[in-house]
Write a protein that holds these residues in place. Sequence first.
Motif, short mmCIF file in Angstrom:
data_model
loop_
_atom_site.label_atom_id
_atom_site.label_comp_id
_atom_site.label_asym_id
_atom_site.label_seq_id
_atom_site.Cartn_x
_atom_site.Cartn_y
_atom_site.Cartn_z
N ASN A 51 0.83 -1.20 0.00
CA ASN A 51 0.00 0.00 0.00
C ASN A 51 0.86 1.26 0.00
O ASN A 51 0.58 2.22 -0.71
CB ASN A 51 -0.95 0.01 1.20
CG ASN A 51 -2.04 -1.02 1.06
OD1 ASN A 51 -2.32 -1.50 -0.02
ND2 ASN A 51 -2.66 -1.37 2.18
N ARG A 55 0.98 4.09 -2.91
CA ARG A 55 0.77 5.52 -2.64
C ARG A 55 1.96 6.34 -3.10
O ARG A 55 1.80 7.43 -3.66
CB ARG A 55 0.53 5.75 -1.14
CG ARG A 55 -0.91 5.48 -0.73
CD ARG A 55 -1.07 5.84 0.70
NE ARG A 55 -0.21 4.92 1.46
CZ ARG A 55 -0.54 4.34 2.60
NH1 ARG A 55 -1.65 4.62 3.16
NH2 ARG A 55 0.26 3.51 3.19
N THR A 56 3.17 5.84 -2.88
CA THR A 56 4.37 6.54 -3.30
C THR A 56 4.42 6.66 -4.81
O THR A 56 4.76 7.72 -5.35
CB THR A 56 5.63 5.83 -2.78
OG1 THR A 56 5.54 5.73 -1.36
CG2 THR A 56 6.89 6.57 -3.16
N LYS A 58 1.88 6.73 -6.83
CA LYS A 58 0.87 7.72 -7.23
C LYS A 58 1.38 9.13 -7.01
O LYS A 58 1.17 10.01 -7.85
CB LYS A 58 -0.43 7.51 -6.45
CG LYS A 58 -1.21 6.31 -6.90
CD LYS A 58 -2.49 6.17 -6.10
CE LYS A 58 -3.27 4.94 -6.52
NZ LYS A 58 -4.49 4.77 -5.70
N LYS A 59 2.06 9.36 -5.87
CA LYS A 59 2.60 10.69 -5.60
C LYS A 59 3.66 11.06 -6.62
O LYS A 59 3.71 12.19 -7.11
CB LYS A 59 3.21 10.75 -4.19
CG LYS A 59 2.19 10.81 -3.10
CD LYS A 59 2.88 10.88 -1.74
CE LYS A 59 1.88 10.86 -0.62
NZ LYS A 59 2.52 10.87 0.69
#
Length: 85
Positions: A51, A55-56, A58-59
């Motif tokens: 997860n 998220r990383t 996506k950033k």
Amino acid sequence: MLEGIVRELKVNKGVVDEFIRDDIANFRHCSKDIINHHVSSARTARRELENVTIRTQKKVRTAAQSNWIYGMTFGMVISLIFQMM
């Protein structure tokens, strides 16, 4: 007992991960509950890591898109300034 747990993991997960198999081998002397707890903890940790990785990513993707937009805007401004000269 170890083979039974590996069989259960195959049914639950489809494939038994190598590190889970090694961990189970290390806990052979423990009860099934302790092994199941350890395996579920390892899965939870791996899921959290996945997860965080998602998220990383996506950033980073969002930052790259923003940088591309800022770069295009800056390039257009510079070209307009040169045209006005």
